[in-house]
Design an enzyme around this catalytic site. Structure first.
Site, PDB file in Angstrom:
ATOM      1  N   GLU A  17      32.922  33.537  51.313  1.00 44.86           N
ATOM      2  CA  GLU A  17      33.724  34.666  51.784  1.00 44.86           C
ATOM      3  C   GLU A  17      32.834  35.661  52.533  1.00 44.86           C
ATOM      4  O   GLU A  17      31.714  35.944  52.092  1.00 44.86           O
ATOM      5  CB  GLU A  17      34.396  35.386  50.606  1.00 44.86           C
ATOM      6  CG  GLU A  17      35.244  36.567  51.082  1.00 44.86           C
ATOM      7  CD  GLU A  17      35.963  37.281  49.960  1.00 44.86           C
ATOM      8  OE1 GLU A  17      36.933  36.723  49.440  1.00 44.86           O
ATOM      9  OE2 GLU A  17      35.541  38.398  49.618  1.00 44.86           O
ATOM     10  N   TYR A  49      40.362  41.317  54.648  1.00 42.93           N
ATOM     11  CA  TYR A  49      41.195  42.174  55.488  1.00 42.93           C
ATOM     12  C   TYR A  49      41.200  43.572  54.901  1.00 42.93           C
ATOM     13  O   TYR A  49      41.362  43.728  53.685  1.00 42.93           O
ATOM     14  CB  TYR A  49      42.615  41.609  55.458  1.00 42.93           C
ATOM     15  CG  TYR A  49      43.604  42.213  56.419  1.00 42.93           C
ATOM     16  CD1 TYR A  49      43.740  41.716  57.701  1.00 42.93           C
ATOM     17  CD2 TYR A  49      44.438  43.255  56.009  1.00 42.93           C
ATOM     18  CE1 TYR A  49      44.682  42.252  58.581  1.00 42.93           C
ATOM     19  CE2 TYR A  49      45.377  43.796  56.887  1.00 42.93           C
ATOM     20  CZ  TYR A  49      45.487  43.287  58.169  1.00 42.93           C
ATOM     21  OH  TYR A  49      46.412  43.808  59.024  1.00 42.93           O
TER      22      TYR A  49
HETATM   23  P1  FAD Z   1      50.149  40.886  43.544  1.00 42.94           P
HETATM   24  O1  FAD Z   1      50.191  39.410  43.417  1.00 42.94           O
HETATM   25  O2  FAD Z   1      51.314  41.575  44.119  1.00 42.94           O
HETATM   26  O3  FAD Z   1      49.816  41.479  42.082  1.00 42.94           O
HETATM   27  C1  FAD Z   1      49.489  42.853  41.901  1.00 42.94           C
HETATM   28  C2  FAD Z   1      49.988  43.334  40.561  1.00 42.94           C
HETATM   29  O4  FAD Z   1      51.417  43.376  40.572  1.00 42.94           O
HETATM   30  C3  FAD Z   1      49.626  42.433  39.379  1.00 42.94           C
HETATM   31  O5  FAD Z   1      49.414  43.243  38.266  1.00 42.94           O
HETATM   32  C4  FAD Z   1      50.875  41.580  39.197  1.00 42.94           C
HETATM   33  O6  FAD Z   1      50.995  41.082  37.864  1.00 42.94           O
HETATM   34  C5  FAD Z   1      51.944  42.582  39.527  1.00 42.94           C
HETATM   35  N1  FAD Z   1      53.182  41.971  40.040  1.00 42.94           N
HETATM   36  C6  FAD Z   1      53.292  40.954  40.912  1.00 42.94           C
HETATM   37  N2  FAD Z   1      54.573  40.686  41.177  1.00 42.94           N
HETATM   38  C7  FAD Z   1      55.314  41.581  40.458  1.00 42.94           C
HETATM   39  C8  FAD Z   1      56.694  41.834  40.299  1.00 42.94           C
HETATM   40  N3  FAD Z   1      57.616  41.090  40.919  1.00 42.94           N
HETATM   41  N4  FAD Z   1      57.088  42.848  39.489  1.00 42.94           N
HETATM   42  C9  FAD Z   1      56.184  43.610  38.827  1.00 42.94           C
HETATM   43  N5  FAD Z   1      54.835  43.406  38.927  1.00 42.94           N
HETATM   44  C10 FAD Z   1      54.428  42.409  39.739  1.00 42.94           C
HETATM   45  N6  FAD Z   1      42.102  43.213  49.028  1.00 42.94           N
HETATM   46  C11 FAD Z   1      42.061  43.590  50.331  1.00 42.94           C
HETATM   47  O7  FAD Z   1      42.389  44.729  50.652  1.00 42.94           O
HETATM   48  N7  FAD Z   1      41.659  42.714  51.316  1.00 42.94           N
HETATM   49  C12 FAD Z   1      41.288  41.429  51.030  1.00 42.94           C
HETATM   50  O8  FAD Z   1      40.941  40.665  51.944  1.00 42.94           O
HETATM   51  C13 FAD Z   1      41.313  41.011  49.668  1.00 42.94           C
HETATM   52  N8  FAD Z   1      40.972  39.736  49.313  1.00 42.94           N
HETATM   53  C14 FAD Z   1      41.061  39.346  48.004  1.00 42.94           C
HETATM   54  C15 FAD Z   1      40.754  38.017  47.661  1.00 42.94           C
HETATM   55  C16 FAD Z   1      40.813  37.593  46.340  1.00 42.94           C
HETATM   56  C17 FAD Z   1      40.485  36.158  45.994  1.00 42.94           C
HETATM   57  C18 FAD Z   1      41.190  38.514  45.319  1.00 42.94           C
HETATM   58  C19 FAD Z   1      41.222  38.063  43.878  1.00 42.94           C
HETATM   59  C20 FAD Z   1      41.514  39.828  45.648  1.00 42.94           C
HETATM   60  C21 FAD Z   1      41.455  40.252  46.982  1.00 42.94           C
HETATM   61  N9  FAD Z   1      41.801  41.571  47.347  1.00 42.94           N
HETATM   62  C22 FAD Z   1      41.741  41.949  48.669  1.00 42.94           C
HETATM   63  C23 FAD Z   1      42.199  42.547  46.329  1.00 42.94           C
HETATM   64  C24 FAD Z   1      43.723  42.588  46.130  1.00 42.94           C
HETATM   65  O9  FAD Z   1      44.364  43.036  47.306  1.00 42.94           O
HETATM   66  C25 FAD Z   1      44.004  43.539  44.967  1.00 42.94           C
HETATM   67  O10 FAD Z   1      43.514  43.014  43.755  1.00 42.94           O
HETATM   68  C26 FAD Z   1      45.448  44.018  44.814  1.00 42.94           C
HETATM   69  O11 FAD Z   1      45.467  45.105  43.885  1.00 42.94           O
HETATM   70  C27 FAD Z   1      46.413  42.963  44.311  1.00 42.94           C
HETATM   71  O12 FAD Z   1      46.686  42.026  45.250  1.00 42.94           O
HETATM   72  P2  FAD Z   1      47.527  40.696  44.886  1.00 42.94           P
HETATM   73  O13 FAD Z   1      47.731  39.984  46.142  1.00 42.94           O
HETATM   74  O14 FAD Z   1      46.886  39.977  43.748  1.00 42.94           O
HETATM   75  O15 FAD Z   1      48.907  41.379  44.385  1.00 42.94           O
END
Ligand code: FAD
Length: 292
Positions: A17, A49
């Site tokens: 990454e 991003y």
């Molecule tokens: P989600 O999958 O939406 O989850 C976030 C939270 O919401 C979790 O607690 C989940 O349990 C909860 N949730 C999900 N769906 C629901 C629902 N329907 N109702 C209620 N609660 C729900 N950040 C950046 O800004 N740029 C990047 O490029 C980036 N790359 C990343 C790469 C990896 C491999 C990882 C692990 C993280 C990365 N992040 C990045 C960080 C990420 O954006 C944050 O951790 C963010 O807070 C959550 O993103 P997510 O896509 O996991 O969200």
């Protein structure tokens, strides 16, 4: 090339990454570092991003450059929570036009100044909405999602977090990449729990080599990861000796990778922090194993 095509091989494969520059003036040095990493021929590279969209154009520029000049398969990260439907649709079109077939679909962190917003008015609240949109875009992307062996910090408990992860995968994730972790047993327990919950897509563990003392604080703040005593002892011993700390951190990450591979996990993602020497040293430590 789609990332999922890599999962059939019974060999250790490492992917890296990188992150895009945060300012115009940093562009050339970041581009150079990512090119040096691309020349190591990793299985693929992912480009993060900026949640607020600040580095969004650079994500694409860096990913396109790696793909076109070095033929390394790339994953472009895309976040949605701070964006409108129109902006996200435009980004998706650009990623497709750049020939990138893999997207890591993320929510992104919620900015401090929007914590108290009325979220029902947002275009996106969770990553699964973006995953669904990508699936329905007609572009045939290979879609990745993030997952958290120690639970996402906003989740009340792991059961809830895994329930939402299942919804996200069902919306169309083809693979998952994990948040960093420093104790492989946490990953094994997590895998057991998600398989039990019916999540069957490939999971790529994300390994962060911690190579200086200050980085620990940053990593902990970002991920809330558990630091095993064994790792903290290394920091106690080498924290004030930069070269030794770097070697110890790389050895620790290598050991995590070896243990994962021995346990049957072939595809592992390394958070390089844009440091080619870290990527090189991990590859050197595993050179014969990568050939085997
Ligand atoms: P989600 O999958 O939406 O989850 C976030 C939270 O919401 C979790 O607690 C989940 O349990 C909860 N949730 C999900 N769906 C629901 C629902 N329907 N109702 C209620 N609660 C729900 N950040 C950046 O800004 N740029 C990047 O490029 C980036 N790359 C990343 C790469 C990896 C491999 C990882 C692990 C993280 C990365 N992040 C990045 C960080 C990420 O954006 C944050 O951790 C963010 O807070 C959550 O993103 P997510 O896509 O996991 O969200």
């Amino acid at each position: 090339m789609k990332i999922t095509e890599l999962f059939e091989k019974d060999k250790l494969s490492l992917s890296f990454e990188v992150f895009p520059p945060k300012t115009d003036s940093a562009f050339d040095s970041v581009k150079e570092a990512t090119e040096e990493i691309a020349r190591l021929s990793p299985a693929f590279m992912s480009v993060t991003y900026g949640a607020g969209g600040g580095t969004s154009q650079y994500t694409l520029d860096i990913a396109r450059n790696i793909r076109e000049r070095y033929s390394v398969p790339t994953v472009a990260h895309l976040t949605c929570v701070s964006s409108t439907k129109e902006t996200v649709a435009a980004r998706i079109r650009e990623i497709h036009a750049a020939g990138i077939q893999n997207i890591m679909a993320l929510r992104g962190d919620i900015p401090q100044d929007r914590q108290n917003d009325d979220r029902s008015r947002w275009d996106y609240r969770h990553a699964y909405e973006l995953v669904r949109e990508l699936k329905e875009s007609g572009y045939d992307f290979c879609i990745g999602g993030a997952c958290y062996p120690e639970s996402h910090p906003e989740s009340e408990n792991q059961t809830e977090d895994i329930r939402h992860l299942k919804e996200k995968v069902d919306a169309g994730c083809d693979f998952l990449t994990t948040q960093m972790f420093f104790d492989n047993n946490l990953l094994y327990r997590f895998l057991y729990r998600i398989r039990e919950a019916g999540i069957s897509v490939p999971v790529i563990p994300g390994i962060m080599p911690i190579t200086d003392k200050k980085q620990i604080e940053r990593a902990l703040k970002l991920s809330g990861s558990f630091m095993p005593r064994r790792f903290l002892d290394l920091v106690d011993k080498f924290g004030e000796k930069p070269a030794a700390m770097k070697q110890a951190g790389i050895a620790y990450a290598t050991d995590q990778i070896l243990d994962l591979f021995a346990a049957g996990i072939n595809n592992i993602h390394v958070y390089t922090m844009n440091k080619p020497d870290i990527a090189k040293r991990i590859l050197a430590n595993l050179s014969d194993i990568l050939e085997a």
